[in-house]
Design a protein around this motif. Structure first.
Motif, PDB file in Angstrom:
ATOM      1  N   THR A 208       0.877  -1.200   0.023  1.00 28.99           N
ATOM      2  CA  THR A 208      -0.038  -0.072  -0.041  1.00 28.99           C
ATOM      3  C   THR A 208       0.946   1.357  -0.045  1.00 28.99           C
TER       4      THR A 208
ATOM      5  N   PHE B 188       0.732   5.205   0.695  1.00 29.63           N
ATOM      6  CA  PHE B 188      -0.188   6.264   1.242  1.00 29.63           C
ATOM      7  C   PHE B 188       0.283   7.708   0.754  1.00 29.63           C
TER       8      PHE B 188
ATOM      9  N   CYS C 122       0.684  11.364   0.928  1.00 28.77           N
ATOM     10  CA  CYS C 122       0.352  12.347   1.751  1.00 28.77           C
ATOM     11  C   CYS C 122       0.430  13.833   1.370  1.00 28.77           C
TER      12      CYS C 122
ATOM     13  N   THR D 113      -6.036  12.965  -0.964  1.00 28.43           N
ATOM     14  CA  THR D 113      -5.364  11.661  -0.716  1.00 28.43           C
ATOM     15  C   THR D 113      -4.826  11.443   0.844  1.00 28.43           C
TER      16      THR D 113
ATOM     17  N   SER E 138      -5.704   8.557   3.274  1.00 25.68           N
ATOM     18  CA  SER E 138      -4.618   7.977   3.992  1.00 25.68           C
ATOM     19  C   SER E 138      -4.744   7.949   5.469  1.00 25.68           C
TER      20      SER E 138
ATOM     21  N   THR F 202      -7.257   5.100   6.100  1.00 31.50           N
ATOM     22  CA  THR F 202      -6.877   3.867   6.065  1.00 31.50           C
ATOM     23  C   THR F 202      -5.700   3.449   7.036  1.00 31.50           C
TER      24      THR F 202
END
Length: 330
Positions: free
Chosen positions: A215, A217, A219, A224, A228, A231
């Motif tokens: 995955t 992420f 930032c 997004t 993130s 998640t």
């Protein structure tokens, strides 16, 4: 081995938050982007760090010293930002010829960090993407090694994007390639690129293996960053707020609430991170990140990022507000 973490960028895509707070220190699932990266490196056995700082660099230093007082940390100032390649180049005297893990300061990934650190070969983190034109791209040969990398190609020959994590054994050759590109004025898209230096190393015969991250992420942007946060809240199992006794308040996990918060007559969650010492009353907050020492009253927030030391009052909004702000929406 040393970990190099560039955190000198101005974070223009996350403004107004990055005017007063480095994007690496924005709260995320009860931590910060930077603390997640440092914790990953520490767990893999790396105990010496080189932070490349610039804009708001004092906040990075203060945070690391407060959060990790025993960390062996070096700080290299990048006064003139000329790209990631230039940023890595100026760490040469600190790194010497040690092996390095380079992790970009806005990059969080799921991967076996320890296996990468202990690999007998240099490695580059990759992930398949739909549109690789906005990334560094790795081309992989039939033997599973990387044979070419290119930064933001107009016509990509691969959809394997470089995620911003690099394990490099041959640091001496890395710095030689970085310096050579700098002396030649070899820029890509106006900057000295780390990808160009890696390709220089490949041409010299250095072997790189790709490792796929589970995955990635992102930032670097508001939307997004919120994805993130949601998640990571689930990943970190952030249900610790159940123990809090907030007056007439419903908590819908996953939520992370910092120490010293005062919340009344509100609904919080799901997918909410709240910094420490924040006050919330008569409000509904979901899918949002709220900074520390903020004050929210009579407001409904969704898909919002609110900075620290901020006061908000009134109505329903989707907001992105920096630190030290007071707004009455009534």
């Amino acid at each position: 081995m040393k970990a190099i973490i560039p955190v000198a960028g101005a974070g223009t895509k996350l403004r107004p938050h990055s005017y007063t707070q480095p994007k690496a220190l924005i709260p995320l699932a009860g931590k910060t982007v930077l603390s997640i990266i440092i914790d990953q490196m520490l767990e893999a056995g790396i105990d010496e760090f080189v932070f490349i700082v610039g804009y708001l660099g004092d906040k990075i230093r203060d945070y690391v010293k407060a959060k990790y007082p025993d960390l062996k940390a070096h700080y290299v100032q990048q006064i003139d930002r000329q790209g990631i390649g230039h940023a890595i180049q100026i760490t040469r005297e600190v790194v010497n010829d040690d092996e390095v893990m380079v992790v970009l300061g806005d990059t969080i990934c799921d991967y076996n960090v320890k296996a990468v650190v202990e690999s007998d070969c240099s490695m580059l983190g990759v992930r398949k993407v739909d549109d690789p034109r906005e990334f560094g791209v790795a081309e992989i040969d039939e033997n599973g090694f990387i044979d070419h990398v290119v930064e933001k190609p107009h016509i990509p020959k691969s959809n394997m994007a470089l995620v911003g994590i690099y394990k490099i054994k041959e640091s001496q050759q890395l710095f030689q390639c970085l310096e050579s590109n700098y002396m030649k004025g070899l820029r890509t898209h106006g900057e000295y690129s780390l990808t160009d230096a890696l390709d220089c190393m490949l041409k010299q015969g250095v072997k790189f293996k790709p490792f796929k991250v589970e995955t990635w992420f992102d930032c670097g942007r508001k939307d997004t960053l919120l994805e993130s946060n949601a998640t990571l809240l689930k990943k970190f199992d952030a249900h610790n707020t159940i123990q809090h006794q907030f007056e007439n308040t419903v908590i819908i996990p996953p939520v992370s609430i910092g120490e010293g918060c005062d919340i009344k007559n509100s609904i919080i969650g799901p997918d909410v991170t709240i910094g420490e010492n924040t006050r919330i009353n008569y409000s509904i907050v979901r899918n949002s990140i709220i900074g520390s020492f903020s004050n929210l009253f009579d407001i409904v927030l969704e898909a919002s990022i609110i900075g620290s030391d901020t006061g908000l009052k009134g109505e329903t909004r989707t907001l992105s507000i920096g630190d030290n702000t007071n707004i009455d929406l009534g």
